[in-house]
Scaffold this motif. Structure first.
Motif, PDB file in Angstrom:
ATOM      1  N   THR A  17       1.387  -0.069   2.349  1.00 19.03           N
ATOM      2  CA  THR A  17       2.120  -0.159   1.089  1.00 19.03           C
ATOM      3  C   THR A  17       1.286   0.403  -0.054  1.00 19.03           C
ATOM      4  O   THR A  17       1.795   1.118  -0.928  1.00 19.03           O
ATOM      5  CB  THR A  17       2.498  -1.622   0.796  1.00 19.03           C
ATOM      6  N   TYR A  18       0.000   0.094  -0.042  1.00 21.71           N
ATOM      7  CA  TYR A  18      -0.884   0.632  -1.075  1.00 21.71           C
ATOM      8  C   TYR A  18      -0.958   2.151  -0.983  1.00 21.71           C
ATOM      9  O   TYR A  18      -1.001   2.853  -1.999  1.00 21.71           O
ATOM     10  CB  TYR A  18      -2.276   0.027  -0.940  1.00 21.71           C
ATOM     11  N   SER A  64       6.640  -5.829  -3.813  1.00 23.86           N
ATOM     12  CA  SER A  64       6.411  -4.393  -3.983  1.00 23.86           C
ATOM     13  C   SER A  64       7.401  -3.520  -3.235  1.00 23.86           C
ATOM     14  O   SER A  64       7.282  -2.298  -3.260  1.00 23.86           O
ATOM     15  CB  SER A  64       4.991  -4.037  -3.521  1.00 23.86           C
ATOM     16  N   TRP A  96       0.892  -3.367  -7.125  1.00 20.31           N
ATOM     17  CA  TRP A  96       2.062  -3.874  -6.402  1.00 20.31           C
ATOM     18  C   TRP A  96       3.223  -4.197  -7.339  1.00 20.31           C
ATOM     19  O   TRP A  96       4.383  -4.206  -6.926  1.00 20.31           O
ATOM     20  CB  TRP A  96       1.702  -5.082  -5.547  1.00 20.31           C
TER      21      TRP A  96
END
Length: 377
Positions: free
Chosen positions: A127-128, A184, A337
């Motif tokens: 996700t990052y 997020s 996020w």
């Protein structure tokens, strides 16, 4: 090589896979997959061309990614779990936090023994990476969804069993990661697809990310992150800030323009004004430089989304929406996020207010192009 443990001599397998050696476990040397790698959900790497702790997707033995609506095979993800060693990757705020870095490194060590934490770590790393790419195509990859799903399933299964002291930190770390993943990952890539512009037949699904945040906090008394032997104890100051008392009356610290918008005055209280706590907690964040905004400050505003104020947000009340918009604008510049959700929801709120409340001059003044825009955006 032999080692002694409690009077017994244990022999490490000479030809076992590297994953088992990294996890300090005895490998059964099964081919093509040893039992420990199969149960952990990683490719067995007794061969030198397979990366360490490489996750596998169901039924393939190789990672997958969604591209143009189709599932395609993807080259191995090289050491995704280790990306959290970098100070920026798992930093939850813009401000450098040595304690947070130490917590993340210890969680990585625990991830080798707790599959639900390993899957959560991989999902957050992916996700990052999506945040760093900064692409307008904000859809989650199949790989990201897979690890998120696996972590959720395994954690729920673990919570149905007795919890020992050694399990508490991995459980809390996983719950925190799942809360970040939920926040997020909105189900929208454009403002028109996002809330509040998106038509909703069921208002209870709006702000659904709040349920995950509340679910994490419901574990507090079970795992007690501030107990003496908890690795999270070093974050006591952050938790104290997140749970600091909220004002009970007056408008001290609230800018006059914001107080006027919310009809707040010296006699205002949480009981007679639904915007009271949201305006106070937002004001505490707005006065800070972007580099000083931390997770602790953001959680204060999230705490205020309850009761009548939460109902107003679900009803798309213009003042409540504007407070959320201003919070997104401020915090998304500092916390990655939050930025991922703000990409779609922040412009969606702005478009909604311009489209359906253009006659509300007090609200329009805060939006880009308004009289107060330079100060508040």
């Amino acid at each position: 090589m032999a080692s002694t443990c409690r009077g017994r001599t244990l022999r490490r397998s000479r030809f076992g896979c590297r994953n088992c050696k990294l996890r300090k476990l005895k490998c059964d040397q099964g081919k093509p997959q040893c039992k420990r790698c199969s149960s952990f959900g990683v490719l067995c790497n007794f061969m030198p061309n397979i990366p360490d702790l490489q996750p596998v997707a169901t039924d393939t033995g190789r990672p997958l990614v969604v591209a143009r609506g189709k599932a395609e095979l993807q080259p191995p993800l090289m050491n995704a779990v280790w990306t959290s060693d970098a100070s920026t990757t798992y930093q939850l705020n813009a401000k450098y936090d040595f304690n947070m870095i130490q917590v993340n490194r210890k969680l990585l060590e625990l991830a080798f023994a707790y599959p639900f934490l390993m899957h959560a770590s991989l999902a957050v790393a992916l996700t990052y990476d999506r945040h760093l790419n900064g692409s307008l195509d904000c859809r989650r990859t199949l790989e990201e969804c897979y690890h998120w799903s696996q972590s959720t399933v395994l954690l729920n299964k673990r919570l149905r069993e007795p919890i020992e002291a050694k399990d508490k930190d991995p459980i809390w770390g996983t719950a925190a990661a799942l809360a970040i993943l939920t926040f997020s990952s909105p189900d929208a890539c454009t403002p028109e697809q996002a809330w509040p512009l998106k038509p909703s037949s069921d208002s209870s699904s709006d702000l659904d990310w709040l349920r995950m945040s509340n679910g994490k906090m419901s574990l507090w008394h079970t795992v007690n992150p501030l107990r003496p032997d908890s690795l999270f104890r070093v974050m006591a100051a952050t938790y104290a800030h997140m749970n600091s008392p909220l004002p009970e009356g007056g408008i001290d610290g609230i800018p006059s323009a914001l107080a006027d918008l919310c009809n707040l005055n010296e006699s205002s209280t949480p009981g007679n004004n639904p915007y009271f706590h949201a305006a106070h907690t937002l004001s505490q964040t707005l006065e800070l430089p972007d580099s000083e905004v931390t997770t602790g400050q953001t959680q204060l505003f999230i705490r205020s989304i309850r009761g009548p104020f939460k109902d107003l947000l679900r009803e798309r009340d213009p003042t409540a929406l504007l407070l959320l918009y201003l919070w997104y604008r401020k915090t998304s510049r500092s916390i990655w996020w939050i930025e991922l959700r703000a990409r779609a929801e922040c412009p969606s709120i702005c478009l909604y207010l311009r489209r359906y409340h253009k006659e509300n001059a007090a609200v329009q003044a805060f939006l880009p192009g308004g009289d107060l825009a330079d100060k508040w955006n």
